[in-house]
Design a protein around this motif. Sequence first.
Motif, mmCIF file in Angstrom:
data_model
loop_
_atom_site.group_PDB
_atom_site.id
_atom_site.type_symbol
_atom_site.label_atom_id
_atom_site.label_comp_id
_atom_site.label_asym_id
_atom_site.label_seq_id
_atom_site.Cartn_x
_atom_site.Cartn_y
_atom_site.Cartn_z
ATOM 1 N N GLU A 1 0.832 -1.207 0.000
ATOM 2 C CA GLU A 1 0.000 0.000 0.000
ATOM 3 C C GLU A 1 0.864 1.254 0.000
ATOM 4 N N LEU A 2 1.976 1.213 0.739
ATOM 5 C CA LEU A 2 2.862 2.377 0.765
ATOM 6 C C LEU A 2 3.436 2.681 -0.611
ATOM 7 N N THR A 3 3.551 1.660 -1.464
ATOM 8 C CA THR A 3 4.073 1.898 -2.817
ATOM 9 C C THR A 3 2.997 2.419 -3.762
ATOM 10 N N GLY A 4 1.756 2.557 -3.255
ATOM 11 C CA GLY A 4 0.698 3.116 -4.080
ATOM 12 C C GLY A 4 -0.377 2.148 -4.509
ATOM 13 N N GLN A 5 -0.301 0.895 -4.070
ATOM 14 C CA GLN A 5 -1.321 -0.079 -4.440
ATOM 15 C C GLN A 5 -2.601 0.178 -3.643
ATOM 16 N N PRO A 6 -3.771 0.083 -4.270
ATOM 17 C CA PRO A 6 -5.029 0.151 -3.513
ATOM 18 C C PRO A 6 -5.080 -0.978 -2.490
ATOM 19 N N ALA A 7 -5.802 -0.763 -1.404
ATOM 20 C CA ALA A 7 -5.815 -1.727 -0.306
ATOM 21 C C ALA A 7 -6.241 -3.114 -0.764
ATOM 22 N N ALA A 8 -7.285 -3.200 -1.563
ATOM 23 C CA ALA A 8 -7.767 -4.512 -2.006
ATOM 24 C C ALA A 8 -6.722 -5.207 -2.872
ATOM 25 N N GLN B 1 5.402 -9.153 -10.309
ATOM 26 C CA GLN B 1 5.541 -7.720 -10.026
ATOM 27 C C GLN B 1 5.314 -7.443 -8.548
ATOM 28 N N ALA B 2 4.332 -8.105 -7.952
ATOM 29 C CA ALA B 2 4.087 -7.919 -6.522
ATOM 30 C C ALA B 2 5.279 -8.412 -5.708
ATOM 31 N N TYR B 3 5.814 -9.585 -6.071
ATOM 32 C CA TYR B 3 6.974 -10.146 -5.369
ATOM 33 C C TYR B 3 8.159 -9.171 -5.433
ATOM 34 N N LEU B 4 8.413 -8.618 -6.613
ATOM 35 C CA LEU B 4 9.555 -7.714 -6.768
ATOM 36 C C LEU B 4 9.309 -6.379 -6.082
ATOM 37 N N ARG B 5 8.082 -5.870 -6.139
ATOM 38 C CA ARG B 5 7.784 -4.620 -5.423
ATOM 39 C C ARG B 5 8.053 -4.778 -3.934
ATOM 40 N N PHE B 6 7.549 -5.872 -3.365
ATOM 41 C CA PHE B 6 7.710 -6.070 -1.927
ATOM 42 C C PHE B 6 9.180 -6.233 -1.560
ATOM 43 N N HIS B 7 9.929 -7.008 -2.333
ATOM 44 C CA HIS B 7 11.343 -7.186 -2.009
ATOM 45 C C HIS B 7 12.117 -5.883 -2.192
ATOM 46 N N LEU B 8 11.745 -5.103 -3.174
ATOM 47 C CA LEU B 8 12.412 -3.819 -3.374
ATOM 48 C C LEU B 8 12.145 -2.884 -2.205
ATOM 49 N N VAL B 9 10.885 -2.723 -1.825
ATOM 50 C CA VAL B 9 10.571 -1.774 -0.759
ATOM 51 C C VAL B 9 11.112 -2.263 0.580
ATOM 52 N N THR B 10 11.170 -3.574 0.795
ATOM 53 C CA THR B 10 11.766 -4.109 2.016
ATOM 54 C C THR B 10 13.250 -3.792 2.062
ATOM 55 N N ASP B 11 13.913 -3.938 0.928
ATOM 56 C CA ASP B 11 15.348 -3.665 0.857
ATOM 57 C C ASP B 11 15.647 -2.177 1.036
ATOM 58 N N ARG B 12 14.801 -1.319 0.489
ATOM 59 C CA ARG B 12 15.084 0.125 0.463
ATOM 60 C C ARG B 12 14.461 0.888 1.632
ATOM 61 N N ALA B 13 13.674 0.230 2.467
ATOM 62 C CA ALA B 13 12.943 0.944 3.523
ATOM 63 C C ALA B 13 13.870 1.755 4.407
ATOM 64 N N ARG B 14 15.074 1.275 4.656
ATOM 65 C CA ARG B 14 16.026 1.974 5.526
ATOM 66 C C ARG B 14 16.377 3.359 4.998
ATOM 67 N N PHE B 15 16.227 3.568 3.689
ATOM 68 C CA PHE B 15 16.591 4.853 3.077
ATOM 69 C C PHE B 15 15.405 5.794 2.912
ATOM 70 N N LEU B 16 14.237 5.335 3.275
ATOM 71 C CA LEU B 16 13.011 6.048 2.943
ATOM 72 C C LEU B 16 12.434 6.796 4.139
ATOM 73 N N PRO B 17 11.378 7.582 3.918
ATOM 74 C CA PRO B 17 10.772 8.356 5.010
ATOM 75 C C PRO B 17 10.263 7.475 6.142
ATOM 76 N N GLU B 18 9.892 8.137 7.233
ATOM 77 C CA GLU B 18 9.558 7.468 8.479
ATOM 78 C C GLU B 18 8.432 6.453 8.319
ATOM 79 N N ALA B 19 7.462 6.724 7.460
ATOM 80 C CA ALA B 19 6.340 5.804 7.304
ATOM 81 C C ALA B 19 6.821 4.415 6.887
ATOM 82 N N TYR B 20 7.790 4.360 5.995
ATOM 83 C CA TYR B 20 8.337 3.079 5.544
ATOM 84 C C TYR B 20 9.152 2.423 6.660
#
Length: 693
Positions: free
Chosen positions: A225-232, A321-340
């Motif tokens: 959801e933080l990457t912009g996906q609708p909740a559903a 695409q979902a698998y790669l989005r999640f792995h990307l955001v998990t890997d990069r979360a340390r560099f991102l704003p507080e919400a992540y």
Amino acid sequence: MAASLVVLAVSAQGPVSHAAESGHQPPESRSFDPTAMDPTANACENFYQYACGGWHKNSPRPASKVYWSRSWTEFRERLDAYLRDEVEAAAKAEAGERSGDQRRVGDFYAACMDTDTIEARGDAPLRAELALINGMQSRRELPAVIGALIRDSVPGSYWTGLRNGMLVGIYGGAIDGWKTKRLGIGPGESLDPLNLPAREMYLDTDEASVVRRARYREHIATMLELTGQPAATARRDARQVLEMETALAGAMPSPADLDDLSRMLNPRDAASLAKDYPDFDWQALLRHLGATQVDSVNLDWPPFMTQWNELARDRPLSAWQAYLRFHLVTDRARFLPEAYRKASFAFFGAELDGATEEAPRWQTCMSETRRYLPDPVSRMLLERGDRPKVNAQLQTMFEELRAAMHERIEAAEWLSPSSRRASQAKLDAMRLAVSHPSEWLDDPRLVIRADDYYGNGRRASEALRRRALDRLGEPVLLDEWGLPPIWVGGFYSSGLNAVYMTAAQLLFFAGEDGQDLAGLYGNLGSFVGHEMSHGFDPMGAQFDGDGRLRPWWSDEDREHFEQRTQCVADTFSALTYPTGDRLKGASVVTEQTAELTGTRLALAAYRRATADHPEGVRDGLTADQRFYVSSAQSICLDASPEVWRQLVDTDPHAFGPPGVNGTLQNMPGFAEAFGCKAGESMMRPRERMCDVW
């Protein structure tokens, strides 16, 4: 053959030094610390409490730490505090006052600390990478996109510079007799294609595991959801991600599988790779990674490769695409704003590991600076002064340990004559590498900016990857360190037949006054002996003295060894962590055999070292008592309940109470040293003691 000692001085890297201004003393510790003891405890019933009870009282685990050990994490935190003033001074100094190392380290740390700029920039840097994933039109594009993501991911091994967890690693010395660096594909010993720390967490069917996976699925949805996906959509995609990770977990090697090197050696040329795995173009992935001239690779674990190929063939593009989005955001979360960062901590820190608060930002930034700039930070530590006294003590200790191991090999009646000769020859050839490499491999052209934390991480990762690829095909040398000098630790390399001890690890012992060898041998000696013994376990027995893959045990030798180590497995299968979780003896048998062997070697080496000048009572304890207490204090450990439970499936060592008590009750002489009597927990009859080497 005498062991070769690698202790090389490093010249100053620039004009600014703040060590003298800080007033901070090096974070030295004592091998034997009487204040870490609990003298009210009965040494013969619970030796761990006797040796480490005072440490638990005086050094309680911080709320932000889920794993807190006297010799590693606590000392590493003190080491970071010791360097913090210099790193912060480098961050604030004018450009002309800083060396190249000070500029890179200072700017990386400053960018990490500048949370205002991180918040203001938002997730725009992530969006650029997400566009690669979102723009995919077919699964045929997977290799190119994954190659790009690997290129900039969190660095893995220090000297490989590639993250095995995103499927590709570089190594040498262990593959079909190779003595040059080669590419490997597959998970290796890593679980990073997944995100939970143990394969069992995906596969176990008990209620706690089912609940944990449900919460993990919720976390995946939150991050998507933080990457912009609708909740559903995020909830639907989270199910697909968990299904894919579970399928991969089922194809991962078990700890027992990793002990069988023959199953990990699977060389393939380009043609056979394409033939065996036609639904994923591995050559395309390597090209996009930058490995453009690779004729052959090693497959770490073919069952994993088969499962990966099936997912590439059968799963829809949207699932990938979902698998790669999640792995990307998990890997990069340390560099991102507080919400992540908060979302990541809420699951991985709090839910999974039991942390009750995040670490102070400066500690996080020191850790990240060490991770991404290991060589510059290591040089800053070394500029404050290496510790030649303890280095020299270690060389003497190593030779005493070598002599003790020679005696153990000669006395091992279960070894065949040919294996005994091979063991002695390998031991003669074993080398010791101390403190730091003689050649630094980092790129002085690396650009680090004080206002670009996200970009700094990507560029530093890319530099480590480029360094690794540039050295493909080169010989594997003794000066190849698997840990940077700033890391607190040591290890044995089968492919180089060498024991390594880092500068940071040796700094722990720098305060030793040389007057209490019992403590030094009990702690450092047991550690080095432990690593030395790995040259003579089932994995080490597959390599000769030159590090070539040339097994020298007979089938009978291996059978005899396994019969003897069954005693070790049985000992630890009967022990529990403080949470009541029972250890799996088969999972820890290799490391705990090394721990028992290392402690026995250290005691024998200590006796050799003090034969002409025996040590007497000190701090109210005899020399033997100090040896055993020091050995125990090296693995004093506290952890959250969640982490204690994880250790059963994730750590091949047994630290803390079972590690201490299980090892020392198998030490001849321990009961006599403390006057233990029949029926007490630490008193094991001699005929029931485990005896491997």
